[in-house]
Design a protein around this motif. Structure first.
Motif, mmCIF file in Angstrom:
data_model
loop_
_atom_site.group_PDB
_atom_site.id
_atom_site.type_symbol
_atom_site.label_atom_id
_atom_site.label_comp_id
_atom_site.label_asym_id
_atom_site.label_seq_id
_atom_site.Cartn_x
_atom_site.Cartn_y
_atom_site.Cartn_z
ATOM 1 N N GLN A 5 -12.348 -22.450 -34.380
ATOM 2 C CA GLN A 5 -13.150 -23.550 -33.829
ATOM 3 C C GLN A 5 -12.262 -24.544 -33.074
ATOM 4 N N ALA A 6 -11.111 -24.877 -33.682
ATOM 5 C CA ALA A 6 -10.193 -25.833 -33.033
ATOM 6 C C ALA A 6 -9.651 -25.259 -31.725
ATOM 7 N N ALA A 7 -9.312 -23.960 -31.735
ATOM 8 C CA ALA A 7 -8.777 -23.338 -30.516
ATOM 9 C C ALA A 7 -9.868 -23.214 -29.452
ATOM 10 N N LEU A 8 -11.070 -22.840 -29.874
ATOM 11 C CA LEU A 8 -12.145 -22.617 -28.895
ATOM 12 C C LEU A 8 -12.513 -23.888 -28.154
ATOM 13 N N PHE A 9 -12.427 -25.029 -28.828
ATOM 14 C CA PHE A 9 -12.688 -26.281 -28.116
ATOM 15 C C PHE A 9 -11.744 -26.399 -26.921
ATOM 16 N N LYS A 10 -10.456 -26.173 -27.161
ATOM 17 C CA LYS A 10 -9.489 -26.266 -26.054
ATOM 18 C C LYS A 10 -9.743 -25.199 -24.993
ATOM 19 N N ILE A 11 -10.002 -23.964 -25.442
ATOM 20 C CA ILE A 11 -10.223 -22.861 -24.502
ATOM 21 C C ILE A 11 -11.386 -23.191 -23.560
ATOM 22 N N HIS A 12 -12.472 -23.721 -24.126
ATOM 23 C CA HIS A 12 -13.633 -24.045 -23.288
ATOM 24 C C HIS A 12 -13.312 -25.129 -22.266
ATOM 25 N N VAL A 13 -12.593 -26.148 -22.690
ATOM 26 C CA VAL A 13 -12.231 -27.222 -21.753
ATOM 27 C C VAL A 13 -11.357 -26.667 -20.628
ATOM 28 N N CYS A 14 -10.392 -25.799 -20.991
ATOM 29 C CA CYS A 14 -9.482 -25.251 -19.978
ATOM 30 C C CYS A 14 -10.201 -24.304 -19.023
#
Lengths: 340, 340
Positions: free
Chosen positions: B194-203
């Motif tokens: 969940q923590a990684a996916l937040f960043k992935i989506h923003v990028c």
């Protein structure tokens, strides 16, 4: 369009948003008044233009200067000079703060028709040309033909080699046109633009050299080796001379491998000879040559590669060659009546 | 998807096409058997992981090793370690032969939820974090949660700071969830993802940080300064600790400038305090601080900038701040009852 381009005669409208410019020291001496009034707010950094200075120590110096001037990520810088200056300063721009905008101002014929276009930047490392680098398109390319007036003949001849390479790749018509020219006279603006536009179009089709752009490497697999080897001697050849010698040795293999007709090859050799490009190869051992060639960026799947031609204006793309074939091309060149 | 991602438990299927891998020496010692059988053909290069080694001399060493191994442009390499290793090796991959493919294998919590994603690579230069770098997306990110077992508590706490930053930017629900966790226990796979996916989506929305991606810099304008200043002392803070202190000082300005409610800020401070993040600021002079801040990559149009919040889950984007406001935030932090 990949990049904004301006082809213009001096005098120039001043540009106020460039706070930092790296310039070939010789160019700055010759054109100081023009440049100072063109970029009235620039902090000037002068560089010595040479293959030897296209190095990590120059890059480090540029990074330090950018840091000291506190250049921000949105502040464009300018690079003014030939290919070695544009490559090195462009690479500094590509890597400072993960990429800042830059303006390329090519002052040599070679840079005006070739090096300034397409966004390849880089430095030499461990005796290997452009081993380190990045793709980083200039925001703007400014071509001022006037600079060619103060360019030495040998540097004009160097640039003319890339023009003839573009003509060989482009069409029989381009090749016919270029044969009417001398490698040391200043080309007309139309001729300059035609040579540059060929490269620009190829780069637009394939900006990161996945495919078609690799055609522009005609003469550059072996040519880079001749260039680097000659720089270890007291008689370095120019980039263009090395590329022309690379074209001769590579097209020999195009003939050997059944791509190109021998008659067409003879016609090309005749022109290269007439223009004075077919200089002796620099001294080297095969071990040295092998080491250089295996670092070539066109090596993949463990194969050396060159650009082959079917005919003038009909490139066949990258083809694999063997080490044995390289040796054969060297032996041919050394004993050919065309080659000095 | 920006990049291929694999979330997996050890043991791993061997990968045969990776000929070169740079690895944190400590990780290699602890996981040698696993790594050797995973990348059976790799030539291993061990590195020391630290902010000090995220340097030009390490980068030069990596370039030399890539050259000596004659890595070709189509040969993927692997980087295995925390953020400093991934950043440095990724930058070497970005600039060697104008970019070769690389696999990122994050072994710290911070790298698994943050540094491995989004393609930012770089090194420190002249005491400035990530002053040199490039965007170069890994071809593949491999997340092996097992590595977190051998990670020191303080490093887990460092990674947890980026998780709480993502939660603050994401939503009140995420923030509630993270408050139930301890910064030193290994998060569940779902929490990690969940923590990684937040960043992935923003990028994905903004790969080159033209706009939305800059939100991820919450806490990083002042946090980078706290981090670099502390590295001059005998008590360096971790990246995550510095970011948490940066979040505290920056959100103080969000309140001061009327973006964030004071009550919400108190609630955030309480959590940061409870988790042990609000350490004393390192010693510095305002001159030193100013010099660091003006090199920040978010400076544009001659303005320092921070990420502000309207509320939890409602970032307000980058806002300009004055030097006077920075000084005010420092004074507040030094006298706040929440801060050590």
């Amino acid at each position: 369009m990949l990049t904004n381009a301006t082809w213009q005669k001096i005098p120039l409208q001043p540009i106020y948003d460039i706070a930092w410019a790296a310039v070939d020291g010789k160019v700055y001496t010759l054109w100081k008044d023009v440049l100072d009034s063109w970029l009235p707010r620039a902090k000037w950094i002068t560089l010595h233009a040479s293959e030897e200075k296209k190095s990590l120590s120059t890059l480090r110096y540029l990074w330090k200067k950018l840091y000291q001037q506190q250049i921000a990520r949105d502040q464009p810088i300018a690079a003014i000079g030939g290919g070695t200056i544009l490559d090195t300063v462009g690479f500094a721009a590509a890597t400072y703060k993960r990429g800042i905008p830059w303006h390329a101002v090519p002052t040599t014929l070679l840079a005006q028709v070739d090096a300034a276009w397409g966004g390849k930047t880089g430095i030499n490392f461990r005796q290997t040309k452009n081993l380190l680098g990045a793709f980083h398109m200039p925001e703007q390319v400014w071509v001022f033909q006037d600079f060619l007036q103060t360019l030495p003949d040998r540097q004009r001849k160097s640039g003319f080699a890339e023009m003839l390479k573009h003509a060989l790749l482009d069409s029989p018509q381009s090749w016919d046109q270029i044969q009417a020219l001398s490698p040391t006279t200043i080309p007309s603006l139309a001729t300059l633009q035609q040579a540059a536009l060929f490269k620009i179009h190829v780069c637009e089709q394939d900006p990161h050299e996945k495919d078609r752009r690799s055609l522009l490497n005609l003469g550059h697999t072996l040519g880079h080796a001749w260039e680097m080897l000659s720089h270890k001697t007291s008689m370095p050849v120019t980039h263009g001379e090395a590329v022309a010698m690379g074209i001769a040795t590579e097209l020999y293999l195009s003939v050997e491998k059944g791509y190109l007709r021998a008659g067409t090859f003879e016609q090309i050799l005749q022109a290269l000879h007439r223009w004075g490009y077919l200089l002796p190869l620099p001294p080297f051992t095969y071990k040295q040559l092998a080491k250089l060639l295996w670092q070539d960026k066109k090596v993949f799947a463990h194969q050396l590669r060159i650009v082959a031609l079917y005919d003038i204006g009909q490139p066949a793309g990258l083809i694999p060659i063997t080490w044995h074939e390289v040796q054969k091309a060297v032996r041919w060149y050394r004993t050919s009546p065309w080659c000095a």
